[in-house]
Design a protein around this motif. Structure first.
Motif, mmCIF file in Angstrom:
data_model
loop_
_atom_site.group_PDB
_atom_site.id
_atom_site.type_symbol
_atom_site.label_atom_id
_atom_site.label_comp_id
_atom_site.label_asym_id
_atom_site.label_seq_id
_atom_site.Cartn_x
_atom_site.Cartn_y
_atom_site.Cartn_z
ATOM 1 N N SER A 29 -6.199 1.485 5.042
ATOM 2 C CA SER A 29 -5.827 0.100 4.761
ATOM 3 C C SER A 29 -5.513 -0.661 6.042
ATOM 4 O O SER A 29 -5.805 -1.862 6.128
ATOM 5 N N SER A 51 -7.191 -3.231 -0.161
ATOM 6 C CA SER A 51 -7.160 -2.722 1.198
ATOM 7 C C SER A 51 -7.025 -1.206 1.235
ATOM 8 O O SER A 51 -7.113 -0.614 2.292
ATOM 9 N N ILE A 52 -6.832 -0.590 0.082
ATOM 10 C CA ILE A 52 -6.865 0.872 0.048
ATOM 11 C C ILE A 52 -8.314 1.293 -0.186
ATOM 12 O O ILE A 52 -8.927 0.814 -1.130
ATOM 13 N N VAL A 110 0.844 -1.197 0.000
ATOM 14 C CA VAL A 110 0.000 0.000 0.000
ATOM 15 C C VAL A 110 0.877 1.245 0.000
ATOM 16 O O VAL A 110 0.665 2.198 -0.761
#
Lengths: 325, 464
Positions: A301, B286-287, A19
């Motif tokens: 996230s 997941s963002i 991320v």
């Protein structure tokens, strides 16, 4: 159990690094600090000196990955990647472009976000499940098809419209609640009623369709037929058996959402002037404050991953058949 | 028209026509395959599916008409007129030229004869007056007689009604010719395939009637009012169709190859390939979606502002931004379908005939093409139609946040965004919001209903 959680947490690390790399690449490689400086200072009359000054001011004057002018460990640590990106792992979000501490901002703005998201979530969940159970009870009837039709219609309307229409009707025309604003404690109740109601209503269409399909799947299983054969009333079957066994799929959907409650609702907060994380993010996006956007992406996230782990843990808790290994 | 016209191919134009060709090819395939034909036949047996497909067709055709662009280079003598022209005009613009020309000064309500707010005017003797100025381009042929306006509007509606009826009669004659022809050849079979034609005609009639009435009336009135700078709201709403359809349609097309390639490879090859692909989509997933899109659009915006020389006209610039938005939306939305395809491919590759094919030593690509892919088609189709409406709605939200389409590009999101400020006016300016809402609602509702039906028919697991 403990070992499992530790392993899942360790598995989260490469994902978070990923991320980070993505946001880093977006913010510092595709859109270089020079571009940022030019955008912030105005594209026309910027001199290289001004850009350099802006970069030094915001700590963006370091090289990306390798600092060749430094020595020893700081060859790698005194770089943008370490300073701006890896720092996030210690939840050190740094300063926003306007010079405020991002972590304290986040802590402050978390509560208004929760104050609006939590009630929306709980009331929405209860309403959706209640309506879904009711129409499953009357499945195949006119009530069922009419409700499903209405649900599709509710789903097809943009959330923006609910907010605008709600503000016009309840605040502007009838003066029942203030149009926007926020206050702490009981005072704030009058500011929260409308956004919560709109949030619940906007989610109702998709919600009851989802829960209805879960219950319908459950209701065709053998054990339900057995329960009916034993002579249990339809209501007892629904609440005693179907609801209980439908909990697991409901849980999956629900637990993932819980951490994101902290993030608040972007649109809702900015329309109603609630100083939460959602409006914080929107303001940051609109003023191109990369520090805040980066922090929020990271936080988002982290919460998502926590949600996934929580889902797995709650699985074992509610369903003894699921064993974690 | 005196101006010389040069065709211009914007990227999104090429893509939407490409999508059109793909859809036509798909339909031809379905018509040739008896099994698929039967399946789609049962899709259309539902009245709602029939109605929603017709509505979707109308929206899609408008988007297609609006996707044939010409560069408008005014003649030398025509310079005075050139500022009312846009640089790029589409076929749709040509049909609606009067709406572009008939720009007023400011707000006016639907069918109004005067401006919405009063203006201070100095009379001949110098006294100050508050007057509602008459609109420049409204009802010029009947001299502003209020009683005549109702009569005029009704007459035009009757003309539209007759037009719609005669158009429909033409279609019906055409249709019955083919129907009778096939009835003569294979009576039982044709009679058995009962489609809700009555409903189809009713829908077609409503659409053509309303469309014609609006079109005829739009020459003399602002049917849906005008906005702050006097632009016709009907024109804006119609132009927004292209943006909505493009975002909904092209995003799914952009994400499809990626989702297909990665999903099938993960499920079929397993091992490290699976690990890498899983890692990839978990990370992207997941963002938070809006944030990722916002961040990417932000970056894109600042690149475009630092390289302003890359783009020609404002329209080309706006189009480039739309294309980027579509690409970004595609990049962020492939994960769901990819996960689905991976799971399904895992399951399919366990089935005996696939194992047998592997034992025969067939190449992986052949197995995927012959055995895996055909079993995934229904999933893909369902995912595509389900995503469409969500994306149309997302456009509005993104444009509101400021990371959507270009502010100069007509879109429902931009209309709603502007309308938000108009709500605060006293008295309220409601028509832009309501028009944007209705145009958007009809498209999304039709897409949702159609998606429901497609899912119900194509999904082997749905109970029928």
């Amino acid at each position: 159990m403990f070992a499992y959680i530790v392993r899942r947490l360790l598995f989260a690390v490469p994902i978070l690094i990923g991320v980070n790399l993505i946001t880093f690449a977006l913010f510092f490689m595709v859109n270089t600090p020079d571009d940022m400086a030019r955008a912030q200072l105005g594209a026309k009359q910027t001199t290289p000196e001004m850009i350099q000054a802006w970069k030094v001011d915001h700590g963006y004057d370091k090289p990306l990955f390798v600092n060749q002018s430094a020595e020893g460990a700081s060859l790698l640590t005194d770089t943008l990647f370490v300073q701006e990106s890896l720092k996030l792992f210690s939840f050190d979000f740094g300063q926003s472009d306007s010079g405020r501490q991002i972590s304290s901002d986040i802590y402050e703005r978390m509560w208004p976000s929760l104050a609006i998201a939590l009630p929306t979530f709980i009331i929405g969940l209860v309403t959706n499940i209640a309506i879904a159970l009711l129409i499953v009870l009357f499945r195949g009837s006119t009530l069922d098809s009419v409700t499903m039709g209405v649900a599709v219609a509710i789903m097809s309307i943009s959330g923006l419209f609910y907010i605008i229409a709600g503000q016009v009707l309840f605040s502007k025309t009838w003066h029942w609640v203030p149009i926007s604003g926020y206050a702490e404690g009981l005072e704030g109740l009058k500011f929260l009623v409308l956004p919560v109601l709109i949030g619940v209503f906007a989610g109702i269409g998709a919600g009851i369709r989802w829960y209805r399909s879960i219950f319908l799947e459950e209701i065709n299983k053998d054990y339900v037929r057995t329960a009916r054969a034993k002579g249990l009333s339809e209501i007892k079957v629904l609440f005693g058996h179907v609801l209980q066994n439908g909990l697991l799929p409901i849980l999956t959907g629900v637990v993932v959402v819980i951490p994101s409650l902290f993030m608040g609702s972007l649109i809702m907060e900015s329309f109603f002037g609630i100083p939460g994380l959602g409006s914080y993010t929107i303001d940051a996006i609109q003023s191109q404050d990369f520090g805040i956007v980066k922090a929020m992406v990271f936080l988002g996230s982290v919460l998502y991953i926590i949600g996934l782990i929580l889902t797995d843990i709650s699985y074992t808790y509610f369903d003894p058949r699921v064993k974690l290994s | 028209m005196m101006d010389s016209m040069m065709p211009v191919f914007l990227w999104t134009d090429i893509m939407i026509w490409g999508l059109f060709i793909l859809i036509v090819m798909g339909i031809v395939q379905i018509l040739h395959d008896p099994q698929k034909r039967a399946q789609w036949h049962s899709v259309f047996q539902s009245k709602t599916a029939m109605v929603s497909v017709l509505v979707l067709l109308v929206y899609f055709s408008i988007a297609l008409l609006d996707s044939v662009h010409f560069k408008n280079t005014p003649d030398a003598q025509d310079v005075t007129n050139s500022n009312t022209h846009k640089e790029l005009i589409s076929v749709l613009d040509m049909g609606l030229e009067h709406l572009i020309q008939n720009t007023e000064r400011t707000y006016s309500a639907p069918f109004a004869l005067h401006e919405y707010s009063s203006t201070v005017v100095y009379g001949e003797n110098g006294q100050v007056q508050q007057v509602y100025l008459p609109l420049k381009h409204v009802a010029q042929h009947i001299d502003m007689d209020k009683s005549l306006v109702t009569y005029d509007v009704l007459t035009q509606i009757v003309w539209a009604l007759m037009g719609a009826l005669s158009l429909l009669m033409g279609i019906a004659i055409f249709h019955s010719y083919f129907y009778l022809n096939s009835l003569a050849r294979q009576t039982a079979e044709v009679k058995q395939q009962r489609l809700p034609w009555g409903m189809a005609y009713l829908t077609l009639f409503s659409i053509t009637f309303i469309g014609l009435a609006f079109y005829i009336l739009s020459f003399d009135y602002h049917v849906l009012g005008t906005n702050k700078v006097g632009e016709d709201v009907l024109y804006q709403s119609l132009k927004s169709i292209r943006t909505g359809v493009l975002i909904g349609g092209l995003t799914t097309v952009v994400m499809l190859p990626l989702a297909l390639l990665l999903g099938i490879s993960a499920g079929y090859f397993k091992g490290w390939i699976d690990d890498v692909i899983q890692y990839l989509y978990t990370t992207l997933n997941s963002i938070p979606g809006v944030l990722l899109i916002a961040a990417a659009v932000l970056v894109m915006q600042s690149i475009m502002s630092t390289h302003a020389d890359w783009f020609g006209s404002t329209e080309e610039r706006a189009d480039m931004r739309l294309l980027f938005l579509i690409l970004i939306l595609g990049m962020t939305s492939w994960t769901g379908l990819c996960r689905l395809l991976r799971a399904e491919t895992l399951k399919i590759s366990q089935i005996e005939y696939v194992t047998a094919a592997k034992a025969f030593g067939l190449k992986p690509f052949t197995i995927i093409r012959r055995h895996v892919f055909p079993n995934l088609v229904h999933l893909i189709l369902i995912a595509l139609v389900l995503d469409f409406s969500g994306l149309v709605l997302a456009e509005a939200v993104l444009s509101y946040v400021g990371v959507g389409v270009d502010p100069t590009m007509p879109s429902w999101g931009n209309m709603i965004n502007q309308a938000r400020l108009e709500m605060a006016r006293e008295p309220m300016v409601w028509w832009s919001l309501v028009s944007a809402f209705i145009f958007m609602f009809i498209l999304v509702l039709a897409a949702n209903l159609f998606a429901d039906r497609v899912q119900w028919v194509l999904n082997p697991r749905s109970e029928k």
